[in-house]
Write an enzyme that holds these catalytic residues in place. Structure first.
Site, PDB file in Angstrom:
ATOM      1  CG  ASP A 276      -8.201  10.962   5.401  1.00  0.00           C
ATOM      2  OD1 ASP A 276      -8.933  11.313   4.456  1.00  0.00           O
ATOM      3  OD2 ASP A 276      -7.053  10.527   5.235  1.00  0.00           O
TER       4      ASP A 276
ATOM      5  CG  ASN B 184       0.663  10.454   5.322  1.00  0.00           C
ATOM      6  OD1 ASN B 184       0.303   9.349   4.939  1.00  0.00           O
ATOM      7  ND2 ASN B 184       0.141  11.071   6.362  1.00  0.00           N
TER       8      ASN B 184
ATOM      9  CB  ALA C 220       5.425   3.275   1.431  1.00  0.00           C
ATOM     10  CB  VAL C 221       1.600  -0.093   4.067  1.00  0.00           C
ATOM     11  CG1 VAL C 221       1.374  -1.229   5.060  1.00  0.00           C
ATOM     12  CG2 VAL C 221       0.996   1.201   4.599  1.00  0.00           C
TER      13      VAL C 221
ATOM     14  N   GLY D 175       0.822  -1.206   0.000  1.00  0.00           N
ATOM     15  CA  GLY D 175       0.000   0.000   0.000  1.00  0.00           C
ATOM     16  C   GLY D 175       0.849   1.245   0.000  1.00  0.00           C
ATOM     17  CE  LYS D 176       2.879   5.037  -4.389  1.00  0.00           C
ATOM     18  NZ  LYS D 176       2.335   6.398  -4.663  1.00  0.00           N
TER      19      LYS D 176
ATOM     20  CE  LYS E  54       0.528   5.134   7.610  1.00  0.00           C
ATOM     21  NZ  LYS E  54      -0.789   5.575   8.186  1.00  0.00           N
TER      22      LYS E  54
END
Length: 580
Positions: free
Chosen positions: A349, A154, A156-157, A150-151, A205
């Site tokens: 969010d 703010n 990246a995972v 994931g990205k 993360k």
């Protein structure tokens, strides 16, 4: 005034006062909503009878039964002392009305006491994370980093595994997800395999540090919102003393565990490594030692969490939940939002990319209801006073992320002296918008063709599929009301779904609901949940967690408001049927 008219007036007065203590869909719902919108955080009410009489009758509030007896005895005294028939009629009617009020108040007191007893039982059984706590893992070298999963804007995972974790046996089964076995789809590529989750049960993360400096103290303070869902052992002991000032004030204690909120197992700072895909995916945020043109700092914050197989967006691309499954997914979001609000946190969010999913070990993929988890707290509002109110004195104050799903009271706020934005119902509004996606529709607020939360009208909301239950459609419509004073809180909306899913017998009567009947249903529901243990009525662990969450947060006033909304919705639907 005639005797007949006096009796009519007296009975009307007694009836009107009595009706304030019953479930009606008009003024009581409005009054409850008005009180509900000013209540934030955990309730501190004690069990006491509600006062239905004006302030001039304050002396008699403690004993309405005594007042009724005095009024009724006055009728007979006046009968033999020459009182006028009109006065005797008024005293008799009002005395009978007050006597009925005392009976209703006694029922309210017993029901409220029942709620508190049930709540106390289930609050002792707090949710415990199924993962065993580990004592190491405060360095990046303690983990094996896999591929990027994931990205965001703010961070990246990456999938990860702990080097200090006990090795898996060869015959161990996947504990997170069981993929759907379908011989016809063997050749179809899959984004996630069972082996991947078994070998990399964790996710790391890596935050992008563009301006927080390279000291651990500065990084922790600058990215303190990310630490809100951190567990009690997430930070090393020497870092626990760091004051987490953040951007929005001093943070409260970290969130307690909840099945629908992400848990951060470890949080530490380390030098930024060159991970797979870094040069291609995010070269600009790398430090100069890894990319001469990079703008990032040498050290940054790392968060270690559980690895979930799907985001909500990825899951909905491959599956459309059924009516019950979608209702349970929406209910989990509301339970998670309510848990945040009770502890003074607004996510700000919420979107399908920030919601993760997993299935129980005994479930096949896309069968049954997945567990829904809220993640990514980088834009959250977390203040020590738990008010969920942000002073908006200048336009430079951040109002949160994802402007498309920003509640109307937030997006329309104009900065100025004394202006305050109330976020107590903003996340609940976002859940209403995300519900469209859960039930297979396009989110009505996503651009370029969507509505704008700044200026939309409620009648412009697109219709939901006919397969969506009527009560669920009502909840979604109420959550998307522009005026937050007319919008239910996440707790009330969750109660509506709980009652719709499991309390239909308690709501069988069309025009009203007996308090005693509702309390009896709660007792039966508590017994069922305790007997079933960690499995729900249909054998689903997610349903059991939802029911326990409902019973541990019981509040009679919130429950009454939910019932009032449901009855109001039924009346509206009945009126529409009759009009057609």
């Amino acid at each position: 005034m005639s005797v007949k008219h006096a009796i009519s007036r007296g009975l009307e007065l007694g009836r009107s006062v009595l009706q304030l203590g019953l479930f009606k869909s008009g003024g009581r719902v409005v009054a409850k909503l008005r009180a509900d919108c000013f209540r934030v955080g955990p309730s501190g009410r004690t069990v006491r009878p509600q006062a239905f009489l004006p302030s001039r009758y304050r002396y008699y509030r403690t004993s309405l039964k005594g007042l009724a007896a005095q009024l009724q005895s006055a009728v007979f005294r006046r009968r033999f002392t020459g009182g006028s028939p009109r006065n005797r009629a008024v005293f008799l009617a009002f005395g009978l009305g007050v006597g009925l009020i005392e009976q209703q108040l006694e029922e309210d007191r017993k029901s409220a006491a029942t709620c508190q007893e049930i709540q106390a039982v289930f609050r002792k059984k707090r949710f415990q994370s199924p993962r065993q706590p580990f004592t190491s893992g405060y360095k990046l070298e303690d983990y094996i980093i896999g591929k990027q999963i994931g990205k965001g804007s703010n961070a990246a995972v990456y999938e990860a595994a702990a080097k200090f974790a006990p090795p898996k046996t060869s015959d161990s089964k996947c504990s997170l997800v069981q993929l759907k076995e379908d011989e016809e789809e063997v050749e179809k590529p899959r984004s996630l395999t069972c082996c991947s989750l078994r070998n990399f049960p964790l996710a790391v993360k890596m935050m992008w540090n563009m301006g927080a400096g390279s000291s651990s103290e500065a990084i922790f303070e600058s990215m303190s919102q990310e630490l809100v869902p951190a567990g009690p052992l997430a930070l090393k002991q020497e870092n626990e003393q760091i004051t987490l000032d953040g951007h929005f004030g001093v943070l409260p204690k970290t969130l307690s565990a909840h099945p629908n909120v992400i848990r951060v197992f470890r949080a530490f700072t380390a030098d930024v490594p060159l991970l797979p895909g870094a040069q291609e995916e995010y070269p600009d945020v790398l430090p100069a030692r890894l990319n001469p043109d990079g703008l990032g700092n040498n050290r940054t914050l790392f968060l270690v969490m559980k690895n979930y197989p799907y985001t909500l967006r990825q899951y909905l691309k491959e599956s459309t939940p059924g009516r019950r499954q979608g209702s349970l997914m929406m209910l989990q979001l509301l339970e998670g939002v309510d848990h945040l609000c009770r502890q003074g946190v607004a996510h700000r969010d919420l979107k399908s990319d920030n919601i993760l999913l997993e299935f129980d070990s005994g479930q096949k993929m896309f069968n049954g209801c997945p567990r829904v988890v809220i993640t990514d707290f980088g834009c959250c509002l977390a203040q020590g006073d738990s008010s969920l109110q942000l002073p908006y004195t200048t336009r430079w104050v951040c109002r949160g992320g994802n402007g498309s799903l920003m509640a109307p009271e937030v997006i329309t706020a104009v900065p100025g002296c004394g202006v305050v934005i109330d976020y107590s119902k903003a996340d609940a509004w976002a859940v209403g918008a995300i519900a469209y996606e859960i039930f297979g529709e396009h989110n009505p607020f996503y651009r370029p063709v969507g509505l704008e939360s700044r200026r939309y009208q409620e009648k412009q909301l697109p219709p939901l599929p006919s397969s969506v239950p009527a009560d669920v459609q009502l909840v979604i419509r109420l959550l998307l009301r522009r005026n937050p004073n007319q919008r239910p809180s996440a707790r009330v909306a969750a109660n509506m779904l709980h009652l719709s899913l499991w309390g239909r017998k308690a709501l069988a009567k069309q025009d009203s609901v007996s308090m005693k009947k509702l309390a009896d249903w709660l007792l039966c529901q508590s017994a069922v949940v305790l007997l079933k243990g960690c499995r729900g009525p249909s054998g689903n662990r997610v349903e059991a967690e939802l029911q326990r969450s409902f019973l541990s947060n019981l509040d009679m006033e919130d429950l009454q408001t939910a019932v009032g909304f449901l009855l109001y919705g039924r009346e509206q639907r009945q009126a529409c049927i009759l009009s057609t």
